[in-house]
Design a protein around this motif. Sequence first.
Motif, PDB file in Angstrom:
ATOM      1  N   GLY A 236       0.772  -1.233   0.000  1.00  0.00           N
ATOM      2  CA  GLY A 236       0.000   0.000   0.000  1.00  0.00           C
ATOM      3  C   GLY A 236       0.808   1.289   0.000  1.00  0.00           C
ATOM      4  O   GLY A 236       0.216   2.377  -0.082  1.00  0.00           O
ATOM      5  N   ILE A 237       2.123   1.243   0.073  1.00  0.00           N
ATOM      6  CA  ILE A 237       2.926   2.458   0.186  1.00  0.00           C
ATOM      7  C   ILE A 237       2.851   3.301  -1.088  1.00  0.00           C
ATOM      8  O   ILE A 237       2.699   4.525  -1.038  1.00  0.00           O
ATOM      9  N   ALA A 238       2.959   2.649  -2.242  1.00  0.00           N
ATOM     10  CA  ALA A 238       2.882   3.385  -3.509  1.00  0.00           C
ATOM     11  C   ALA A 238       1.516   4.033  -3.686  1.00  0.00           C
ATOM     12  O   ALA A 238       1.405   5.178  -4.142  1.00  0.00           O
ATOM     13  N   THR A 239       0.474   3.315  -3.303  1.00  0.00           N
ATOM     14  CA  THR A 239      -0.882   3.876  -3.395  1.00  0.00           C
ATOM     15  C   THR A 239      -1.038   5.063  -2.460  1.00  0.00           C
ATOM     16  O   THR A 239      -1.650   6.077  -2.818  1.00  0.00           O
ATOM     17  N   LEU A 240      -0.494   4.946  -1.244  1.00  0.00           N
ATOM     18  CA  LEU A 240      -0.564   6.044  -0.291  1.00  0.00           C
ATOM     19  C   LEU A 240       0.172   7.266  -0.821  1.00  0.00           C
ATOM     20  O   LEU A 240      -0.323   8.400  -0.704  1.00  0.00           O
ATOM     21  N   ALA A 241       1.357   7.065  -1.405  1.00  0.00           N
ATOM     22  CA  ALA A 241       2.119   8.180  -1.974  1.00  0.00           C
ATOM     23  C   ALA A 241       1.306   8.900  -3.043  1.00  0.00           C
ATOM     24  O   ALA A 241       1.313  10.139  -3.131  1.00  0.00           O
ATOM     25  N   ASP A 242       0.568   8.132  -3.832  1.00  0.00           N
ATOM     26  CA  ASP A 242      -0.272   8.736  -4.863  1.00  0.00           C
ATOM     27  C   ASP A 242      -1.395   9.561  -4.243  1.00  0.00           C
ATOM     28  O   ASP A 242      -1.761  10.624  -4.756  1.00  0.00           O
ATOM     29  N   ARG A 243      -1.965   9.077  -3.116  1.00  0.00           N
ATOM     30  CA  ARG A 243      -3.040   9.813  -2.451  1.00  0.00           C
ATOM     31  C   ARG A 243      -2.542  11.156  -1.895  1.00  0.00           C
ATOM     32  O   ARG A 243      -3.291  12.133  -1.825  1.00  0.00           O
ATOM     33  N   LEU A 244      -1.281  11.215  -1.480  1.00  0.00           N
ATOM     34  CA  LEU A 244      -0.744  12.420  -0.848  1.00  0.00           C
ATOM     35  C   LEU A 244      -0.205  13.430  -1.861  1.00  0.00           C
ATOM     36  O   LEU A 244      -0.067  14.617  -1.532  1.00  0.00           O
ATOM     37  N   ARG A 245       0.102  12.974  -3.060  1.00  0.00           N
ATOM     38  CA  ARG A 245       0.778  13.824  -4.036  1.00  0.00           C
ATOM     39  C   ARG A 245      -0.045  15.063  -4.383  1.00  0.00           C
ATOM     40  O   ARG A 245      -1.215  14.982  -4.734  1.00  0.00           O
ATOM     41  N   GLY A 246       0.596  16.220  -4.238  1.00  0.00           N
ATOM     42  CA  GLY A 246      -0.024  17.481  -4.641  1.00  0.00           C
ATOM     43  C   GLY A 246      -1.107  17.991  -3.717  1.00  0.00           C
ATOM     44  O   GLY A 246      -1.811  18.949  -4.042  1.00  0.00           O
ATOM     45  N   ARG A 247      -1.264  17.379  -2.546  1.00  0.00           N
ATOM     46  CA  ARG A 247      -2.320  17.785  -1.625  1.00  0.00           C
ATOM     47  C   ARG A 247      -1.745  18.132  -0.253  1.00  0.00           C
ATOM     48  O   ARG A 247      -0.631  17.719   0.083  1.00  0.00           O
ATOM     49  N   THR A 248      -2.522  18.851   0.535  1.00  0.00           N
ATOM     50  CA  THR A 248      -2.165  19.108   1.928  1.00  0.00           C
ATOM     51  C   THR A 248      -2.967  18.156   2.792  1.00  0.00           C
ATOM     52  O   THR A 248      -4.203  18.175   2.777  1.00  0.00           O
ATOM     53  N   THR A 249      -2.255  17.320   3.540  1.00  0.00           N
ATOM     54  CA  THR A 249      -2.887  16.217   4.265  1.00  0.00           C
ATOM     55  C   THR A 249      -2.628  16.321   5.757  1.00  0.00           C
ATOM     56  O   THR A 249      -1.480  16.474   6.189  1.00  0.00           O
ATOM     57  N   VAL A 250      -3.681  16.254   6.547  1.00  0.00           N
ATOM     58  CA  VAL A 250      -3.565  16.217   8.000  1.00  0.00           C
ATOM     59  C   VAL A 250      -3.397  14.768   8.439  1.00  0.00           C
ATOM     60  O   VAL A 250      -4.174  13.895   8.029  1.00  0.00           O
ATOM     61  N   LEU A 251      -2.380  14.507   9.263  1.00  0.00           N
ATOM     62  CA  LEU A 251      -2.175  13.171   9.814  1.00  0.00           C
ATOM     63  C   LEU A 251      -2.841  13.092  11.185  1.00  0.00           C
ATOM     64  O   LEU A 251      -2.660  13.976  12.019  1.00  0.00           O
ATOM     65  N   ALA A 252      -3.599  12.042  11.411  1.00  0.00           N
ATOM     66  CA  ALA A 252      -4.273  11.891  12.696  1.00  0.00           C
ATOM     67  C   ALA A 252      -4.283  10.430  13.101  1.00  0.00           C
ATOM     68  O   ALA A 252      -4.333   9.531  12.260  1.00  0.00           O
ATOM     69  N   GLY A 253      -4.235  10.192  14.401  1.00  0.00           N
ATOM     70  CA  GLY A 253      -4.259   8.827  14.910  1.00  0.00           C
ATOM     71  C   GLY A 253      -3.449   8.710  16.179  1.00  0.00           C
ATOM     72  O   GLY A 253      -2.635   9.573  16.496  1.00  0.00           O
ATOM     73  N   HIS A 254      -3.687   7.641  16.918  1.00  0.00           N
ATOM     74  CA  HIS A 254      -2.978   7.397  18.169  1.00  0.00           C
ATOM     75  C   HIS A 254      -1.479   7.252  17.936  1.00  0.00           C
ATOM     76  O   HIS A 254      -1.042   6.826  16.862  1.00  0.00           O
ATOM     77  N   SER A 255      -0.697   7.573  18.951  1.00  0.00           N
ATOM     78  CA  SER A 255       0.732   7.287  18.885  1.00  0.00           C
ATOM     79  C   SER A 255       0.925   5.781  18.810  1.00  0.00           C
ATOM     80  O   SER A 255       0.166   5.012  19.403  1.00  0.00           O
ATOM     81  N   GLY A 256       1.926   5.372  18.057  1.00  0.00           N
ATOM     82  CA  GLY A 256       2.211   3.958  17.934  1.00  0.00           C
ATOM     83  C   GLY A 256       1.575   3.281  16.744  1.00  0.00           C
ATOM     84  O   GLY A 256       1.858   2.106  16.465  1.00  0.00           O
ATOM     85  N   VAL A 257       0.718   4.002  16.005  1.00  0.00           N
ATOM     86  CA  VAL A 257       0.059   3.369  14.862  1.00  0.00           C
ATOM     87  C   VAL A 257       0.921   3.441  13.604  1.00  0.00           C
ATOM     88  O   VAL A 257       0.612   2.784  12.604  1.00  0.00           O
ATOM     89  N   GLY A 258       1.999   4.249  13.633  1.00  0.00           N
ATOM     90  CA  GLY A 258       2.939   4.258  12.517  1.00  0.00           C
ATOM     91  C   GLY A 258       2.804   5.409  11.541  1.00  0.00           C
ATOM     92  O   GLY A 258       3.219   5.284  10.385  1.00  0.00           O
ATOM     93  N   LYS A 259       2.249   6.541  11.969  1.00  0.00           N
ATOM     94  CA  LYS A 259       2.111   7.689  11.066  1.00  0.00           C
ATOM     95  C   LYS A 259       3.470   8.124  10.519  1.00  0.00           C
ATOM     96  O   LYS A 259       3.647   8.286   9.306  1.00  0.00           O
ATOM     97  N   SER A 260       4.420   8.346  11.425  1.00  0.00           N
ATOM     98  CA  SER A 260       5.738   8.826  11.008  1.00  0.00           C
ATOM     99  C   SER A 260       6.443   7.807  10.123  1.00  0.00           C
ATOM    100  O   SER A 260       7.110   8.169   9.145  1.00  0.00           O
ATOM    101  N   SER A 261       6.302   6.530  10.442  1.00  0.00           N
ATOM    102  CA  SER A 261       6.943   5.483   9.645  1.00  0.00           C
ATOM    103  C   SER A 261       6.385   5.451   8.222  1.00  0.00           C
ATOM    104  O   SER A 261       7.124   5.247   7.255  1.00  0.00           O
ATOM    105  N   LEU A 262       5.089   5.645   8.088  1.00  0.00           N
ATOM    106  CA  LEU A 262       4.481   5.674   6.764  1.00  0.00           C
ATOM    107  C   LEU A 262       5.031   6.826   5.931  1.00  0.00           C
ATOM    108  O   LEU A 262       5.344   6.659   4.741  1.00  0.00           O
ATOM    109  N   ILE A 263       5.143   8.012   6.549  1.00  0.00           N
ATOM    110  CA  ILE A 263       5.647   9.165   5.802  1.00  0.00           C
ATOM    111  C   ILE A 263       7.112   8.968   5.435  1.00  0.00           C
ATOM    112  O   ILE A 263       7.540   9.299   4.322  1.00  0.00           O
TER     113      ILE A 263
END
Length: 354
Positions: A236-263
Amino acid sequence: MKGKPKKSPREKDLTARYLAGGLDEDRLEAQKRFGDKSKHFQKRKTERTALLRAAGEEASGDVESLPAGDVLQVHSLFCEVEGDDKRVRICVVRRTLTRATSAFVVVGDRVRFRETTTFDDQERPEAVIEAMLPRRTLLTRADSFKAIEAQPIVANADQMLIVAALAEPWPKWGLIDRMLIAARAGGLLPILVLNKSDLAATRGGQRELHFALAALEHYRSMGVDTLQTSVTTGEGIATLADRLRGRTTVLAGHSGVGKSSLIRAIQPALDIRIGAISNYTGKGRHTTTSARRYPLATDGGQGGYVIDTPGVKLFGLWNVTRDNLAEFFPDVEAETAPEWRLESYQRILESLPG
């Protein structure tokens, strides 16, 4: 040895309601935090006044001619603003601005600022924010679950990436529902990501895994954009990168779910972390846990931004009432909601003011 401090009657009541299933864990934390008034408010007000005087009291006559920029981060006394010239300035907000607009400057706001002519990096801000431009979207939460006042979080974002984990920790579906509502109420497109898909089948949680996959399918049936991701396997990483491209995205979720790792999987050089405000005083006094905007370089050169929201893991819903809650639960209206969604709807309904 001193014993534990005694709980107030209100705290005892909240704890009892949580243990009885009447409150989510996040709501319990919110009640305590929102009820604690800041004892430093008056001190910050005095310090801001002194900074404005040091920067010069005269407001610019022609605000429309002033340079514009975007707010990257808001601290107790200062804002970091990236001008259209890509230079980041330490700014203070003019007092008359908040009085006139009844609004606080937040991350993502488009503002006009006047540079000071007597800048001293130990004593004065580099610029004064004189005007806020109209907002396209606004992610907002209530200041408490009584929804007395709005607490804006992020302005002008396009979408909200709601990250949960299929394991370590397991998803909190009530919190996910609140985040979906907050995104849609603020004009943002919600995207639900269930991360750590590689761990779900190896942590002895087959029942939880089946439940999570069924929940994901249910959200998808309601038109919610959903993804499964794994930094370990690359799913899913390539698909996620496509979802974020050219947009301003707010990251939300509990600590430990991997937000920073995904980015970082998308942009390895991007280090999302909490830091000091550009070493402004050299003492680290402005280290904060507020939201911050980061540039995102993605394939294709379209870029984009991500806004991390550490500490913003729960939402007292704003502009959501008993009368319009059903708009955010179309499955309940259509009588196609599974039991867990009906329970989520009922808990939120009971939390809204009458």
